[in-house]
Design an enzyme around this catalytic site. Structure first.
Site, mmCIF file in Angstrom:
data_model
loop_
_atom_site.group_PDB
_atom_site.id
_atom_site.type_symbol
_atom_site.label_atom_id
_atom_site.label_comp_id
_atom_site.label_asym_id
_atom_site.label_seq_id
_atom_site.Cartn_x
_atom_site.Cartn_y
_atom_site.Cartn_z
ATOM 1 N N ARG A 1 0.813 -1.230 0.000
ATOM 2 C CA ARG A 1 0.000 0.000 0.000
ATOM 3 C C ARG A 1 0.842 1.273 0.000
ATOM 4 O O ARG A 1 0.315 2.363 -0.228
ATOM 5 C CB ARG A 1 -0.950 -0.005 1.198
ATOM 6 C CG ARG A 1 -2.176 -0.894 1.004
ATOM 7 C CD ARG A 1 -3.103 -0.843 2.196
ATOM 8 N NE ARG A 1 -2.591 -1.621 3.315
ATOM 9 C CZ ARG A 1 -3.146 -1.657 4.523
ATOM 10 N NH1 ARG A 1 -4.236 -0.932 4.767
ATOM 11 N NH2 ARG A 1 -2.633 -2.398 5.483
ATOM 12 N N LYS B 1 8.717 -1.345 3.230
ATOM 13 C CA LYS B 1 7.935 -0.394 4.025
ATOM 14 C C LYS B 1 8.714 0.172 5.203
ATOM 15 O O LYS B 1 8.685 1.376 5.456
ATOM 16 C CB LYS B 1 6.639 -1.048 4.519
ATOM 17 C CG LYS B 1 5.822 -0.122 5.417
ATOM 18 C CD LYS B 1 4.380 -0.546 5.566
ATOM 19 C CE LYS B 1 4.179 -1.787 6.352
ATOM 20 N NZ LYS B 1 2.752 -1.957 6.754
ATOM 21 N N GLU C 1 -12.984 -11.091 13.230
ATOM 22 C CA GLU C 1 -12.809 -10.283 12.032
ATOM 23 C C GLU C 1 -14.149 -9.682 11.632
ATOM 24 O O GLU C 1 -15.213 -10.272 11.861
ATOM 25 C CB GLU C 1 -12.257 -11.131 10.884
ATOM 26 C CG GLU C 1 -10.846 -11.662 11.119
ATOM 27 C CD GLU C 1 -9.838 -10.553 11.384
ATOM 28 O OE1 GLU C 1 -9.911 -9.505 10.712
ATOM 29 O OE2 GLU C 1 -8.991 -10.725 12.281
ATOM 30 N N ARG D 1 24.848 24.557 3.120
ATOM 31 C CA ARG D 1 24.896 23.190 2.609
ATOM 32 C C ARG D 1 25.847 22.345 3.451
ATOM 33 O O ARG D 1 26.580 22.876 4.281
ATOM 34 C CB ARG D 1 25.277 23.221 1.130
ATOM 35 C CG ARG D 1 24.154 23.772 0.252
ATOM 36 C CD ARG D 1 24.612 24.059 -1.158
ATOM 37 N NE ARG D 1 25.167 22.868 -1.802
ATOM 38 C CZ ARG D 1 25.827 22.908 -2.970
ATOM 39 N NH1 ARG D 1 25.998 24.081 -3.591
ATOM 40 N NH2 ARG D 1 26.303 21.796 -3.500
ATOM 41 N N LYS E 1 28.757 26.413 1.181
ATOM 42 C CA LYS E 1 28.877 24.971 0.962
ATOM 43 C C LYS E 1 30.281 24.498 1.338
ATOM 44 O O LYS E 1 31.270 25.013 0.829
ATOM 45 C CB LYS E 1 28.555 24.650 -0.496
ATOM 46 C CG LYS E 1 28.696 23.179 -0.886
ATOM 47 C CD LYS E 1 30.067 22.918 -1.360
ATOM 48 C CE LYS E 1 30.325 22.100 -2.476
ATOM 49 N NZ LYS E 1 31.644 21.802 -2.883
ATOM 50 N N TYR F 1 34.515 25.280 -9.235
ATOM 51 C CA TYR F 1 34.317 24.064 -10.035
ATOM 52 C C TYR F 1 34.620 24.377 -11.493
ATOM 53 O O TYR F 1 34.066 25.315 -12.065
ATOM 54 C CB TYR F 1 32.872 23.598 -9.868
ATOM 55 C CG TYR F 1 32.517 22.317 -10.590
ATOM 56 C CD1 TYR F 1 33.306 21.176 -10.466
ATOM 57 C CD2 TYR F 1 31.378 22.237 -11.380
ATOM 58 C CE1 TYR F 1 32.972 19.999 -11.107
ATOM 59 C CE2 TYR F 1 31.024 21.061 -12.025
ATOM 60 C CZ TYR F 1 31.831 19.947 -11.887
ATOM 61 O OH TYR F 1 31.487 18.774 -12.523
#
Length: 433
Positions: free
Chosen positions: A18, A25, A152, A311, A328, A363
């Site tokens: 679900r 899960k 049930e 960051r 950062k 960079y």
């Protein structure tokens, strides 16, 4: 109860269809931690014998648990031949005389909420809660303070359908009960699964005591869908914020603030509305202003924002980072960066002022490079520092400068500007006015 008096089994073998996800899960996260993490955390407060039953994506589940805990036992369920909650209990080694069985999709359980299971002398303790609308749940029929049976919904009589007491899914068994009845379980049902609830029925038929324990629905809330996950996270967020406010943190409009499980605060801290603080961030005697984001960073004796972004791997100390500044993987000590700047892969020392629009160009499309800025450096607006570069102490960078040399020596002025040209009457010629 002492830790060595109870064993805990956590059922974490299911797929969770679900959830509409390829992920197991119990690995879905709440406040950046897997649901299973919170159940184990609560369990470790009351027991040193914890077993997690795994099957679906068992390697991923075991790895996630081992990243946080190193004292957990694992048992793999044979979910082909012995599916279901009863099948999960086969081949488990239990060292204590009382066994608490928990579900891996109940992240809101606390150690305090489990206290009622620990002190009962009944052969079985079964959790229940009352629902105004129990539609879809099995009903728990109670007589003389004992559980008579579990029905049930599809099998319930009209009178039984009026019962609002339902099964919360958590049980405490004496070890002897499990030893006797686990081998007797069968899968003669529509789902062809082995159910723990059948142990309750068999034990009751043999005259054993089965006590109901009324529990808080919020703490025993199961997570079966993404909607449930969001609801559980809201509750967990409220707990986290409450814990820190009770410890002295000031929060403005706390319901708008998101704080993850591993975040810590020290001293006098203020967090304004709309902030997001994540990872293992540490906030010490600091002010996080409205709508700022702090990710996996340390902020000490500083103020951040509004609308700033730290960051991961950033460290601020005695510094001011203002609106629309992004930092950062950088260390700032005694620095002012008031607005509209990017500081990445940098070390900036005390007394330095970073003007509006300053960026570290860290960079080149392949590799990141470092920028080192010394003490008492004044960097004028709209400057670019092309890394790798070192700016020594007591330097001025003129506004609009692009620094491309590897080093600017102490005491220098760095300036790169084209000469201003003024063309008379250009406006009138261009627009033909």
């Amino acid at each position: 109860m002492n830790k060595n008096k109870i064993s805990i089994v956590i059922l974490a073998a299911g797929k969770g269809s679900r959830m509409k996800s390829s992920k197991a899960k119990v690995l879905h996260t709440i406040c950046a931690k897997e649901m299973l993490y919170y159940i184990i955390k609560a369990s470790r407060e009351i027991s040193d014998d914890i077993t997690v039953v795994i099957a679906h994506q068992k390697d991923a589940v075991q790895k996630a648990v081992s990243n946080n805990f190193n004292d957990i036992n694992f048992v793999t369920q044979d979910d082909i031949n012995f599916p279901g909650t009863g099948g999960a209990m086969k081949n488990i080694s239990i060292k204590n005389e009382k066994v608490l069985v928990l579900n891996g999709d109940m992240p809101l359980i606390t150690a305090k909420a489990l206290d009622g299971f620990l002190h009962s002398s009944s052969d079985i303790v079964m959790s229940i809660f009352d629902l105004p609308n129990p539609d879809g749940y099995g009903r728990v029929i109670i007589e003389d303070k004992e559980v008579k049976k579990i029905v049930e919904q599809k099998d319930a009589s009209e009178a039984e359908l009026q019962v609002t007491t339902v099964n919360a899914g958590i049980y405490a068994f004496s070890k002897s009960v499990l030893d006797k009845y686990i081998p007797l379980l069968n899968n003669n049902n529509a789902q062809k699964e082995y159910y723990l609830t059948d142990i309750v029925s068999m034990a009751r038929a043999d005259g054993l005591s089965v006590s109901p324990l009324l529990v808080d629905e919020e703490q025993f809330k199961g997570v079966n869908s993404k909607k449930d996950l969001a609801s559980a996270e809201e509750i967990m967020q409220k707990r986290i914020r409450t814990k820190w406010m009770e410890s002295g943190v000031t929060m403005q409009l706390p319901s708008t603030i998101y704080i993850e499980e591993d975040v810590t605060f020290e001293g006098e801290c203020i967090v304004e509305n709309g902030c997001r603080i994540t990872g293992s961030s540490k906030i010490i005697n600091s002010h996080i202003k409205a709508h700022s984001v702090v990710e996996e960073s340390i902020v000490k004796n500083s103020d951040v924002g509004p609308l700033a972004h730290l960051r991961p791997a950033s460290m601020l100390e005695d510094s001011h980072v203002g609106n629309f500044v992004e930092v950062k993987k950088s260390t700032l000590k005694g620095v002012k960066a008031g607005h509209l700047s990017y500081i990445g892969d940098a070390t900036v020392d005390e007394g330095t002022n970073i003007g509006a629009g300053v960026i570290t160009c860290n960079y080149d499309g392949i590799k990141k490079y470092e920028t080192i800025i010394g003490k008492n450096v004044f960097i004028g607006s709209d400057s670019q520092l092309v890394a790798p570069v070192t700016i020594e102490d007591n330097v001025m960078i003129a506004a609009g400068t692009t620094v491309t040399s590897g080093r600017v020596e102490s005491g220098a002025l760095a300036i790169s500007r084209t000469k201003l040209r003024t063309i008379e009457n250009f406006y009138h010629k261009f627009f033909k006015k």
